[in-house]
Design an enzyme around this catalytic site. Structure first.
Site, PDB file in Angstrom:
ATOM      1  N   HIS A 195       0.832  -1.200   0.000  1.00 12.62           N
ATOM      2  CA  HIS A 195       0.000   0.000   0.000  1.00 12.62           C
ATOM      3  C   HIS A 195       0.872   1.258   0.000  1.00 12.62           C
ATOM      4  O   HIS A 195       0.433   2.323  -0.449  1.00 12.62           O
ATOM      5  CB  HIS A 195      -0.912   0.025   1.231  1.00 12.62           C
ATOM      6  CG  HIS A 195      -2.047  -0.936   1.163  1.00 12.62           C
ATOM      7  ND1 HIS A 195      -1.932  -2.251   1.549  1.00 12.62           N
ATOM      8  CD2 HIS A 195      -3.329  -0.786   0.745  1.00 12.62           C
ATOM      9  CE1 HIS A 195      -3.097  -2.860   1.370  1.00 12.62           C
ATOM     10  NE2 HIS A 195      -3.952  -1.998   0.887  1.00 12.62           N
ATOM     11  N   ASP A 269      -4.357  -6.484  -7.773  1.00 12.82           N
ATOM     12  CA  ASP A 269      -4.653  -5.757  -6.545  1.00 12.82           C
ATOM     13  C   ASP A 269      -4.861  -4.303  -6.949  1.00 12.82           C
ATOM     14  O   ASP A 269      -4.593  -3.915  -8.098  1.00 12.82           O
ATOM     15  CB  ASP A 269      -3.496  -5.910  -5.547  1.00 12.82           C
ATOM     16  CG  ASP A 269      -3.948  -5.786  -4.100  1.00 12.82           C
ATOM     17  OD1 ASP A 269      -5.053  -5.258  -3.854  1.00 12.82           O
ATOM     18  OD2 ASP A 269      -3.201  -6.203  -3.204  1.00 12.82           O
TER      19      ASP A 269
END
Length: 516
Positions: A195, A269
């Site tokens: 992230h 993702d």
């Protein structure tokens, strides 16, 4: 512009939005950009009935412009990553199912229990109109410093993850929901979070074959519907260390398609994670991912990036960077995956077969088996100092309290107060500062009973030091996420870990605490 080509390109993109009902943002993406899928987060969740109405309305909007239904997805892994909590059966974190960490003294549940509980959870999603679950994780948590996997993994070795991960996969797919195993080729042995950074796993190919790839190979052999990619660099497969698996043709086509023989959906993702957005960018990331062999580019948040991804993909096809033949193969896979969603109009307007007595009993039994600890009861006549470690800024994974639910907060306070305890709660962040730590120590010096609810304290030196500064004879330590925190207070009067700080897990910890 060829309207058919526009529709095909849109099918390659899945997007998210804010709100409990479709807003102009998502309506425009469906009607004008012809996107093929929508991902839901807590920001979209109010109640099961509301989710069912939202999914139905999204499908109605889409039906006006496309003959193919939408893929509507969610990360409903269980425990710490469970977007819908209120009104559904509470699923434990993956690590709670088995003896997922070496210090666990109590055997976990059977793979059959794991399969059944995931079947229950998936059927509840199906009733609400969700047709693809981005679960289970097949990452092996063989790096205890991993900041993003941890309890989301079924264990620390390939055998445990394979047995329980495939049980979860079978349960999900048995009710007509697509399961998505993740994060290929593995995100378990990283010390950074994609992230925020671009992790790298430097193991050679024989090690990857023996460990990281083992659960994925088994899932492919067992007929998994979809695989989600990892924004992680694997030099043993892709020598260019600037290219993560998500963007690597050597990984997605050479390894996953050709060598391992997977012909289901490959989904990225989220391309707004910094590992991609901070590098090539979300829009170009979508192009490179599809060119590498992915079928669906996930862009979860920002309208400009979502529109930009569609435009960039269209340009890439027109320029020949993405071959028309490859586009057509992806459309075939997407169309096949959407077959299970064709009867969305037949779903109940208001789902009613949720949280049955049987499913709640199974969930409680499984979660109870997943609790580790050294028990010592609290004194109901004495006040309690409760120190709750809580994330004050959320990521996609730790997304809490963004919906209407008030129960989403991970604190033992409601349970203690309901039992009649007098509680003074102090809330601290994981990386607690010196001033806040000093206030806790000062307050704790006069407390008769101290409960410290940690959050990955082994990763935060200041939080670990604070735990160790407290009087162990008065201390009850609850590991609010990773169970490894228990090692920080070996002499505490009581210690508990349930691999989660979610309300259902905390309620069972309290029962164990009180000897119920």
């Amino acid at each position: 512009m060829d309207d058919n080509l526009r529709g095909q390109i849109g099918q390659l993109v899945m997007a998210g939005f804010d709100g409990f009902v479709p807003n102009a943002h998502i309506e425009s993406l469906i009607r004008e950009q012809r996107i093929g899928g929508v991902i839901l987060f807590r920001r979209n969740i109010e109640s099961p009935a509301q989710v069912a109405a939202l999914c139905r309305r999204l499908q109605e909007i889409n039906a006006e412009v496309s003959d193919l239904p939408l893929l509507i997805g969610i990360d409903q892994e269980g425990g710490m990553v469970m977007r819908i909590e209120d009104g559904v059966t509470p699923l434990p974190s993956a690590m709670a199912y088995a003896s997922g960490y070496a210090s666990h003294a109590v055997p976990g549940c059977s793979p059959a229990d794991c399969e059944q509980l995931h079947r229950v959870g998936a059927d509840e999603l199906r009733q609400m109109g969700i047709n693809i679950n981005f679960a289970p994780c097949l990452d092996i948590n063989n790096n205890r410093a991993n900041p993003v996997i941890g309890v989301r993994s079924f264990g620390e070795n390939a055998a445990t993850v394979t047995v329980y991960g495939l049980a979860a996969m079978r349960g999900i797919q048995s009710v007509g929901i697509a399961a998505t195993v993740k994060h290929f080729p593995g995100h378990g042995d990283t010390a950074s979070d994609s992230h925020y950074a671009l992790p790298l796993i430097a193991h050679d190919r024989p090690r990857l074959d023996a460990v990281e790839l083992t659960p994925f190979k088994a899932a492919i052999a067992a007929g998994v519907d979809a695989i989600m990619t990892a924004h992680v660099v694997f030099p043993a497969i892709e020598p260019d260390r600037t290219i993560p698996a998500t963007l690597s043709r050597k990984v997605l086509t050479g390894l996953l398609r050709e060598e391992l023989g997977f012909d289901g959906l490959i989904i990225t993702d989220c391309l707004e994670m910094d590992a991609i957005a901070g590098g090539v960018g979300s829009e170009q990331g979508a192009v490179q991912a599809i060119a590498a062999g992915a079928d669906i580019a996930l862009v979860s948040h920002t309208a400009s990036r979502q529109r930009g991804a569609v435009a960039a993909l269209l340009n890439a096809v027109n320029q020949g960077y993405i071959a028309v033949e490859q586009l057509e193969k992806s459309i075939q896979r997407i169309t096949h995956a959407k077959y299970m969603a064709r009867n969305w109009r037949d779903l109940p307007v208001i789902p009613t077969a949720l949280c049955t007595a049987e499913s709640l009993a199974l969930a409680e039994r499984v979660q109870s088996l997943g609790i580790e600890g050294v028990a010592a009861p609290l004194d109901p006549q004495q006040p309690v100092l409760l120190v709750t470690t809580e994330l004050l800024q959320r990521t996609e994974i730790d997304e809490v309290a963004l919906g209407a639910s008030l129960s989403a907060r991970g604190s033992l306070l409601p349970v203690l107060e309901a039992a009649g305890f007098t509680v003074n709660e102090m809330i601290i962040p994981p990386n607690v500062g010196a001033a806040d730590a000093a206030r806790v120590v000062e307050t704790a010096s006069t407390a008769q009973q101290i409960i410290f609810q940690s959050y990955n304290a082994t990763r935060f030196a200041s939080q670990a030091a604070l735990i160790q500064a407290l009087d162990a004879s008065k201390l009850t330590l609850i590991a609010g996420r990773n169970p490894y925190d228990l090692q920080l207070a070996p002499k505490a009067r009581a210690r508990y870990a349930a691999c989660s700080n979610r309300p259902a897990a905390l309620a069972l910890i309290f029962k164990r605490m009180m000897g119920v």
